[in-house]
Design a protein around this motif. Sequence first.
Motif, mmCIF file in Angstrom:
data_model
loop_
_atom_site.group_PDB
_atom_site.id
_atom_site.type_symbol
_atom_site.label_atom_id
_atom_site.label_comp_id
_atom_site.label_asym_id
_atom_site.label_seq_id
_atom_site.Cartn_x
_atom_site.Cartn_y
_atom_site.Cartn_z
ATOM 1 N N MET A 1 47.384 21.104 64.322
ATOM 2 C CA MET A 1 46.959 21.505 62.998
ATOM 3 C C MET A 1 45.469 21.179 62.854
ATOM 4 N N LYS A 2 44.728 22.140 62.337
ATOM 5 C CA LYS A 2 43.277 21.957 62.221
ATOM 6 C C LYS A 2 42.937 21.046 61.034
ATOM 7 N N PRO A 3 41.918 20.192 61.180
ATOM 8 C CA PRO A 3 41.521 19.319 60.078
ATOM 9 C C PRO A 3 40.926 20.149 58.939
ATOM 10 N N ASN A 4 41.033 19.628 57.743
ATOM 11 C CA ASN A 4 40.494 20.296 56.569
ATOM 12 C C ASN A 4 39.409 19.420 55.965
ATOM 13 N N GLU A 5 38.291 20.016 55.609
ATOM 14 C CA GLU A 5 37.162 19.248 55.071
ATOM 15 C C GLU A 5 37.363 18.847 53.613
ATOM 16 N N HIS A 6 38.358 19.436 52.929
ATOM 17 C CA HIS A 6 38.570 19.162 51.509
ATOM 18 C C HIS A 6 39.596 18.063 51.240
ATOM 19 N N PHE A 7 40.413 17.735 52.226
ATOM 20 C CA PHE A 7 41.444 16.715 52.013
ATOM 21 C C PHE A 7 41.949 16.188 53.347
ATOM 22 N N THR A 8 42.597 15.036 53.289
ATOM 23 C CA THR A 8 43.332 14.508 54.440
ATOM 24 C C THR A 8 44.701 14.062 53.948
ATOM 25 N N MET A 9 45.667 14.112 54.849
ATOM 26 C CA MET A 9 47.023 13.675 54.532
ATOM 27 C C MET A 9 47.516 12.783 55.664
ATOM 28 N N SER A 10 48.040 11.615 55.307
ATOM 29 C CA SER A 10 48.646 10.760 56.326
ATOM 30 C C SER A 10 50.010 11.344 56.689
ATOM 31 N N GLU A 11 50.574 10.901 57.782
ATOM 32 C CA GLU A 11 51.912 11.332 58.172
ATOM 33 C C GLU A 11 52.907 10.776 57.143
ATOM 34 N N PRO A 12 54.008 11.492 56.881
ATOM 35 C CA PRO A 12 54.997 10.962 55.940
ATOM 36 C C PRO A 12 55.691 9.738 56.524
ATOM 37 N N ARG A 13 55.891 8.740 55.672
ATOM 38 C CA ARG A 13 56.556 7.499 56.094
ATOM 39 C C ARG A 13 57.669 7.182 55.120
ATOM 40 N N ARG A 14 58.705 6.564 55.636
ATOM 41 C CA ARG A 14 59.821 6.129 54.793
ATOM 42 C C ARG A 14 59.338 4.997 53.887
ATOM 43 N N ILE A 15 59.699 5.088 52.624
ATOM 44 C CA ILE A 15 59.317 4.041 51.675
ATOM 45 C C ILE A 15 60.551 3.535 50.946
ATOM 46 N N GLY A 16 60.511 2.297 50.537
ATOM 47 C CA GLY A 16 61.581 1.726 49.726
ATOM 48 C C GLY A 16 62.946 1.842 50.377
ATOM 49 N N VAL A 17 63.968 1.839 49.516
ATOM 50 C CA VAL A 17 65.350 1.923 49.960
ATOM 51 C C VAL A 17 65.792 3.378 49.908
ATOM 52 N N GLY A 18 66.602 3.776 50.851
ATOM 53 C CA GLY A 18 67.083 5.151 50.863
ATOM 54 C C GLY A 18 66.253 6.022 51.781
ATOM 55 N N ALA A 19 66.294 7.301 51.515
ATOM 56 C CA ALA A 19 65.641 8.248 52.413
ATOM 57 C C ALA A 19 64.342 8.802 51.827
ATOM 58 N N LYS A 20 63.704 8.078 50.956
ATOM 59 C CA LYS A 20 62.458 8.568 50.365
ATOM 60 C C LYS A 20 61.315 8.488 51.375
ATOM 61 N N TYR A 21 60.515 9.546 51.395
ATOM 62 C CA TYR A 21 59.337 9.608 52.248
ATOM 63 C C TYR A 21 58.125 9.901 51.377
ATOM 64 N N ALA A 22 56.983 9.368 51.797
ATOM 65 C CA ALA A 22 55.745 9.593 51.060
ATOM 66 C C ALA A 22 54.579 9.618 52.035
ATOM 67 N N PHE A 23 53.462 10.151 51.556
ATOM 68 C CA PHE A 23 52.242 10.175 52.355
ATOM 69 C C PHE A 23 51.052 10.015 51.422
ATOM 70 N N TRP A 24 49.928 9.632 52.000
ATOM 71 C CA TRP A 24 48.685 9.504 51.250
ATOM 72 C C TRP A 24 47.917 10.814 51.319
ATOM 73 N N LEU A 25 47.473 11.275 50.169
ATOM 74 C CA LEU A 25 46.591 12.438 50.073
ATOM 75 C C LEU A 25 45.238 11.927 49.596
ATOM 76 N N THR A 26 44.191 12.240 50.338
ATOM 77 C CA THR A 26 42.835 11.828 49.988
ATOM 78 C C THR A 26 41.988 13.075 49.836
ATOM 79 N N THR A 27 41.315 13.183 48.693
ATOM 80 C CA THR A 27 40.502 14.362 48.415
ATOM 81 C C THR A 27 39.427 14.033 47.389
ATOM 82 N N ASP A 28 38.367 14.831 47.382
ATOM 83 C CA ASP A 28 37.335 14.728 46.348
ATOM 84 C C ASP A 28 37.665 15.623 45.162
ATOM 85 N N GLU A 29 38.665 16.469 45.301
ATOM 86 C CA GLU A 29 38.946 17.501 44.311
ATOM 87 C C GLU A 29 40.208 17.198 43.511
ATOM 88 N N GLN A 30 40.028 16.875 42.241
ATOM 89 C CA GLN A 30 41.152 16.600 41.345
ATOM 90 C C GLN A 30 42.095 17.806 41.266
#
Length: 130
Positions: A1-30
């Motif tokens: 997957m090609k990088p994007n200059e407007h945002f980055t996304m971390s890989e999804p990771r399991r969080i908390g209890v259960g099957a919830k997954y989350a990732f970090w989204l970093t961007t300059d654009e609200q």
Amino acid sequence: MKPNEHFTMSEPRRIGVGAKYAFWLTTDEQALVEFVKTMLCVVHVSEDGYTLRSSASLSAISDDDKPENPHDHEDSNEVSDEGMPLRVLVTIKDSFDADEAWHWIYSELDEEARYVRLDSIWDDAINGVL
């Protein structure tokens, strides 16, 4: 997957209890953060985000799972958040496969980031000509 200059996304990771997954989204654009909030596979986006220099607490993630913030050790009186990118935690709904949802979100954000948003002065000028 090609990088994007407007945002980055971390890989999804399991969080908390259960099957919830989350990732970090970093961007300059609200607008990209707002766009992610409308997606069907997203159950939650951390409230209003926070800049990389702030140290917001996220109770959904254990301390071991939180990515290291290199600015956490700086004196907050000397550091300004102005001009820093937003970093939000995006939680994927349990009913979606985390990897497929992550790829879909990435693809949709990639397309949305290409959309050029004109300042209202340009909108007014174009409407005046038409």
